[in-house]
Scaffold this motif. Structure first.
Motif, PDB file in Angstrom:
ATOM      1  N   VAL A 326       0.872  -1.169   0.000  1.00  0.00           N
ATOM      2  CA  VAL A 326       0.000   0.000   0.000  1.00  0.00           C
ATOM      3  C   VAL A 326       0.912   1.223   0.000  1.00  0.00           C
ATOM      4  CG1 VAL A 326      -1.752   1.302   1.252  1.00  0.00           C
ATOM      5  CG2 VAL A 326      -1.835  -1.206   1.238  1.00  0.00           C
ATOM      6  N   VAL A 327       0.858   1.996  -1.081  1.00  0.00           N
ATOM      7  CA  VAL A 327       1.768   3.128  -1.275  1.00  0.00           C
ATOM      8  C   VAL A 327       0.942   4.407  -1.304  1.00  0.00           C
ATOM      9  CG1 VAL A 327       3.535   4.135  -2.771  1.00  0.00           C
ATOM     10  CG2 VAL A 327       3.302   1.643  -2.611  1.00  0.00           C
ATOM     11  N   ASP A 328       1.391   5.418  -0.555  1.00  0.00           N
ATOM     12  CA  ASP A 328       0.628   6.664  -0.531  1.00  0.00           C
ATOM     13  C   ASP A 328       0.929   7.508  -1.761  1.00  0.00           C
ATOM     14  OD1 ASP A 328       2.939   8.217  -0.078  1.00  0.00           O
ATOM     15  OD2 ASP A 328       2.610   8.335   2.086  1.00  0.00           O
ATOM     16  N   GLN A 329       0.221   8.621  -1.898  1.00  0.00           N
ATOM     17  CA  GLN A 329       0.333   9.413  -3.119  1.00  0.00           C
ATOM     18  C   GLN A 329       1.681  10.110  -3.262  1.00  0.00           C
ATOM     19  OE1 GLN A 329      -2.188  13.202  -1.304  1.00  0.00           O
ATOM     20  NE2 GLN A 329      -2.871  12.301  -3.186  1.00  0.00           N
ATOM     21  N   ASP A 330       2.475  10.122  -2.199  1.00  0.00           N
ATOM     22  CA  ASP A 330       3.830  10.681  -2.264  1.00  0.00           C
ATOM     23  C   ASP A 330       4.893   9.610  -2.510  1.00  0.00           C
ATOM     24  OD1 ASP A 330       2.998  13.343  -1.794  1.00  0.00           O
ATOM     25  OD2 ASP A 330       2.825  12.911   0.345  1.00  0.00           O
ATOM     26  N   GLY A 331       4.461   8.357  -2.707  1.00  0.00           N
ATOM     27  CA  GLY A 331       5.390   7.282  -3.022  1.00  0.00           C
ATOM     28  C   GLY A 331       5.926   6.532  -1.821  1.00  0.00           C
ATOM     29  N   LYS A 332       5.429   6.843  -0.634  1.00  0.00           N
ATOM     30  CA  LYS A 332       5.887   6.175   0.578  1.00  0.00           C
ATOM     31  C   LYS A 332       5.098   4.891   0.804  1.00  0.00           C
ATOM     32  CE  LYS A 332       6.315   6.837   5.608  1.00  0.00           C
ATOM     33  NZ  LYS A 332       6.093   7.793   6.728  1.00  0.00           N
ATOM     34  N   THR A 333       5.803   3.790   1.052  1.00  0.00           N
ATOM     35  CA  THR A 333       5.133   2.527   1.338  1.00  0.00           C
ATOM     36  C   THR A 333       4.585   2.559   2.758  1.00  0.00           C
ATOM     37  OG1 THR A 333       6.521   1.294  -0.206  1.00  0.00           O
ATOM     38  CG2 THR A 333       5.390   0.018   1.502  1.00  0.00           C
ATOM     39  N   ARG A 334       3.293   2.475   2.896  1.00  0.00           N
ATOM     40  CA  ARG A 334       2.648   2.509   4.200  1.00  0.00           C
ATOM     41  C   ARG A 334       2.416   1.114   4.770  1.00  0.00           C
ATOM     42  NH1 ARG A 334       1.197   7.470   6.542  1.00  0.00           N
ATOM     43  NH2 ARG A 334       1.622   9.125   5.036  1.00  0.00           N
ATOM     44  N   HIS A 335       2.365   0.138   3.892  1.00  0.00           N
ATOM     45  CA  HIS A 335       2.188  -1.248   4.318  1.00  0.00           C
ATOM     46  C   HIS A 335       2.805  -2.130   3.243  1.00  0.00           C
ATOM     47  CE1 HIS A 335       0.408  -4.814   6.082  1.00  0.00           C
ATOM     48  NE2 HIS A 335      -0.100  -5.120   4.903  1.00  0.00           N
ATOM     49  N   ALA A 336       3.691  -3.050   3.656  1.00  0.00           N
ATOM     50  CA  ALA A 336       4.492  -3.787   2.675  1.00  0.00           C
ATOM     51  C   ALA A 336       3.822  -5.051   2.152  1.00  0.00           C
ATOM     52  CB  ALA A 336       5.855  -4.131   3.282  1.00  0.00           C
ATOM     53  N   ASN A 337       3.432  -5.958   3.047  1.00  0.00           N
ATOM     54  CA  ASN A 337       2.980  -7.269   2.603  1.00  0.00           C
ATOM     55  C   ASN A 337       1.748  -7.737   3.361  1.00  0.00           C
ATOM     56  OD1 ASN A 337       5.288  -7.933   0.785  1.00  0.00           O
ATOM     57  ND2 ASN A 337       6.447  -7.785   2.699  1.00  0.00           N
ATOM     58  N   GLY A 338       0.936  -8.543   2.684  1.00  0.00           N
ATOM     59  CA  GLY A 338      -0.220  -9.143   3.329  1.00  0.00           C
ATOM     60  C   GLY A 338      -1.315  -8.136   3.611  1.00  0.00           C
ATOM     61  N   PRO A 339      -2.455  -8.585   4.162  1.00  0.00           N
ATOM     62  CA  PRO A 339      -3.551  -7.668   4.476  1.00  0.00           C
ATOM     63  C   PRO A 339      -3.156  -6.675   5.560  1.00  0.00           C
ATOM     64  CG  PRO A 339      -4.302  -9.960   4.444  1.00  0.00           C
ATOM     65  CD  PRO A 339      -2.810  -9.995   4.395  1.00  0.00           C
ATOM     66  N   MET A 340      -3.559  -5.452   5.403  1.00  0.00           N
ATOM     67  CA  MET A 340      -3.315  -4.421   6.415  1.00  0.00           C
ATOM     68  C   MET A 340      -4.130  -4.750   7.662  1.00  0.00           C
ATOM     69  SD  MET A 340      -3.795  -0.267   6.035  1.00  0.00           S
ATOM     70  CE  MET A 340      -2.431  -0.103   4.894  1.00  0.00           C
ATOM     71  N   SER A 341      -3.542  -4.524   8.827  1.00  0.00           N
ATOM     72  CA  SER A 341      -4.217  -4.831  10.082  1.00  0.00           C
ATOM     73  C   SER A 341      -5.352  -3.857  10.347  1.00  0.00           C
ATOM     74  CB  SER A 341      -3.231  -4.775  11.246  1.00  0.00           C
ATOM     75  OG  SER A 341      -2.831  -3.432  11.500  1.00  0.00           O
ATOM     76  N   ASP A 342      -6.304  -4.287  11.158  1.00  0.00           N
ATOM     77  CA  ASP A 342      -7.403  -3.392  11.535  1.00  0.00           C
ATOM     78  C   ASP A 342      -6.898  -2.161  12.264  1.00  0.00           C
ATOM     79  OD1 ASP A 342      -9.123  -5.170  10.376  1.00  0.00           O
ATOM     80  OD2 ASP A 342     -10.051  -5.852  12.243  1.00  0.00           O
ATOM     81  N   ASP A 343      -5.861  -2.331  13.057  1.00  0.00           N
ATOM     82  CA  ASP A 343      -5.306  -1.200  13.792  1.00  0.00           C
ATOM     83  C   ASP A 343      -4.764  -0.148  12.829  1.00  0.00           C
ATOM     84  OD1 ASP A 343      -4.393   0.044  16.367  1.00  0.00           O
ATOM     85  OD2 ASP A 343      -2.432  -0.231  15.422  1.00  0.00           O
ATOM     86  N   ALA A 344      -4.042  -0.607  11.789  1.00  0.00           N
ATOM     87  CA  ALA A 344      -3.491   0.325  10.800  1.00  0.00           C
ATOM     88  C   ALA A 344      -4.605   0.980   9.984  1.00  0.00           C
ATOM     89  CB  ALA A 344      -2.512  -0.400   9.888  1.00  0.00           C
ATOM     90  N   LEU A 345      -5.626   0.208   9.638  1.00  0.00           N
ATOM     91  CA  LEU A 345      -6.759   0.775   8.909  1.00  0.00           C
ATOM     92  C   LEU A 345      -7.449   1.864   9.732  1.00  0.00           C
ATOM     93  CD1 LEU A 345      -8.342  -2.464   7.398  1.00  0.00           C
ATOM     94  CD2 LEU A 345      -7.431  -0.535   6.090  1.00  0.00           C
ATOM     95  N   GLY A 346      -7.570   1.613  11.033  1.00  0.00           N
ATOM     96  CA  GLY A 346      -8.243   2.561  11.910  1.00  0.00           C
ATOM     97  C   GLY A 346      -7.479   3.851  12.108  1.00  0.00           C
ATOM     98  N   LYS A 347      -6.209   3.884  11.718  1.00  0.00           N
ATOM     99  CA  LYS A 347      -5.393   5.088  11.853  1.00  0.00           C
ATOM    100  C   LYS A 347      -5.084   5.743  10.510  1.00  0.00           C
ATOM    101  CE  LYS A 347      -3.134   3.276  16.005  1.00  0.00           C
ATOM    102  NZ  LYS A 347      -1.861   2.769  16.591  1.00  0.00           N
ATOM    103  N   MET A 348      -5.753   5.284   9.444  1.00  0.00           N
ATOM    104  CA  MET A 348      -5.441   5.783   8.103  1.00  0.00           C
ATOM    105  C   MET A 348      -5.647   7.295   8.038  1.00  0.00           C
ATOM    106  SD  MET A 348      -6.842   4.221   4.504  1.00  0.00           S
ATOM    107  CE  MET A 348      -5.838   2.733   4.676  1.00  0.00           C
ATOM    108  N   ASP A 349      -4.594   8.005   7.620  1.00  0.00           N
ATOM    109  CA  ASP A 349      -4.650   9.470   7.543  1.00  0.00           C
ATOM    110  C   ASP A 349      -3.941   9.985   6.298  1.00  0.00           C
ATOM    111  OD1 ASP A 349      -2.032   8.891   8.226  1.00  0.00           O
ATOM    112  OD2 ASP A 349      -1.954  10.243   9.950  1.00  0.00           O
ATOM    113  N   TYR A 350      -4.033   9.247   5.214  1.00  0.00           N
ATOM    114  CA  TYR A 350      -3.326   9.592   3.976  1.00  0.00           C
ATOM    115  C   TYR A 350      -4.146   9.108   2.783  1.00  0.00           C
ATOM    116  CZ  TYR A 350      -2.082   4.685   4.588  1.00  0.00           C
ATOM    117  OH  TYR A 350      -2.150   3.333   4.796  1.00  0.00           O
ATOM    118  N   PHE A 351      -3.812   9.654   1.614  1.00  0.00           N
ATOM    119  CA  PHE A 351      -4.349   9.170   0.354  1.00  0.00           C
ATOM    120  C   PHE A 351      -3.347   8.232  -0.293  1.00  0.00           C
ATOM    121  CE2 PHE A 351      -7.132  13.146  -0.385  1.00  0.00           C
ATOM    122  CZ  PHE A 351      -8.274  12.479   0.038  1.00  0.00           C
ATOM    123  N   VAL A 352      -3.841   7.237  -0.998  1.00  0.00           N
ATOM    124  CA  VAL A 352      -2.966   6.304  -1.710  1.00  0.00           C
ATOM    125  C   VAL A 352      -2.703   6.814  -3.125  1.00  0.00           C
ATOM    126  CG1 VAL A 352      -3.764   4.312  -0.380  1.00  0.00           C
ATOM    127  CG2 VAL A 352      -4.905   4.903  -2.550  1.00  0.00           C
TER     128      VAL A 352
END
Length: 362
Positions: A326-352
């Protein structure tokens, strides 16, 4: 496993084994009083309408065992606390507060009324007598995005958003990822209206996006205005919360719809039985809490077949809208492999990647 049992399994897993002692419930044959607080008018489609359908389901199922009351169009502020507190004071043993901005007010009232069961939709704070429940809106959004990626001619997709909070960002990002999975040239443009329900602003935002060459629009707001705007301009749209096809017979491709009745049914059963515990529930397609409305006639047969396969994979757990990378719109990888955790989803504060707009500065 049917939907009701599936929802019950989720609730039980979140709640734990022991009941909450001293919980207020019907005594001596008196009905359990159940309150609902709605952020927008009920109408006949949208977020509040779906919760109202759930209320009607429990009225039909429990009959004289319960007595329900609802208050609609309650703003997310001091009025919300007043309404929630009044329900508790008037003997409601179970209160559902159905909007994110009610969270702190529910928490405050719950502390003052420890024998009342409080449920808050879409939030994250819990307490001894306060649980949370939510649906994985992003699952339907991803599938909407796939349809949009196939069908767009301009490669510009419009999205009307309420507030830039995680649940809304999840939907926008899932929509973009779905579109990009089949069309790497697709981009999503977002306009914020800073309201859950404002048909005038929603329509204005939709028309602005359509004027910017978007040929498909959708929304995370409560009214049918976006679908109606698309219908009037000969473009396509996805409804939200409810099937909105009657407001755009030609425009409506499908909708991500949300279903609360089974959860409300199981919650009432538990309170009546005296074994309710505050849940932390996040249900999705496999639980019957998120579904796609029937696909519209404009959706080609090959796209229908693709969506049927993806939906089955999602229900089976083989497809996740935020499987890495999962890569944000600035090119930073926010999550590398596998399904993103619920905790990470609950803190989402960026656009992909795939979202052209920028988030408002805080």
């Amino acid at each position: 496993m049917n939907e009701r049992r599936s929802a019950l399994k989720l609730i039980a897993a979140a709640a734990g084994a022991s009941a909450l002692p001293g919980l207020a419930r019907a005594q001596g044959g008196a009905p359990l009083k159940v309150g609902f607080v709605y952020v927008s008018p009920i109408g006949d489609a949208g977020w509040t309408f779906q919760h109202e359908l759930g209320r009607r389901e429990i009225v039909k199922a429990f009959g004289p065992k319960i007595e329900t009351r609802f208050v609609e169009s309650v703003p997310e502020g001091a009025d919300a606390e007043r309404v929630i507190r009044e329900m508790a004071q008037s003997g409601h043993g179970l209160v559902f507060a159905t909007s994110f901005g009610y969270m702190n007010y529910v928490e405050r009232v719950a502390r003052a009324f420890p024998k009342t069961a409080f449920l808050h939709a879409t939030g994250y704070k819990t307490g001894k007598n306060m649980g949370v429940y939510n649906a994985r809106f992003y699952e339907g959004r991803y599938l909407n995005g796939v349809i949009a990626g196939y069908m767009t001619k301009s490669n510009v997709l419009g999205y009307v958003g309420a507030f830039p909070i995680p649940e809304v960002l999840q939907g926008i990002n899932a929509f973009a990822r779905g579109a990009r999975s089949v069309n790497p040239n697709a981009e999503v443009r977002v306009i914020w209206v800073n309201s859950w329900y404002d048909p005038g602003k929603e329509r204005e935002a939709a028309n602005t996006l359509l004027a910017q060459n978007a040929d498909i629009v959708t929304h995370h707001t409560d009214s049918t205005a976006v679908v109606q705007a698309a219908e009037e301009r000969g473009k396509w749209a996805f409804g939200y919360h409810s099937d909105m096809s009657k407001y755009g017979p030609k425009a409506h491709l499908t909708a991500t719809t949300h279903h609360w009745g089974n959860f409300y049914h199981q919650t009432v059963e538990q309170v009546l039985a005296g074994n309710w515990q505050p849940p932390r529930l996040w249900g999705g397609m496999k639980d019957g809490m998120v579904k796609l409305a029937p696909l519209g006639p404009a959706v080609p047969p090959e796209v229908r077949a693709k969506i049927e396969k993806l939906e089955a994979d999602m229900v089976a757990g083989a497809l996740h809208a935020f499987a890495g990378p999962v890569v944000d719109q600035d090119g930073k990888t926010r999550h590398a492999n596998g399904p993103m955790s619920d905790d990470a989803l609950g803190k989402m504060d960026y656009f992909v990647q795939g979202v052209a707009s920028r988030l408002p500065k805080r």
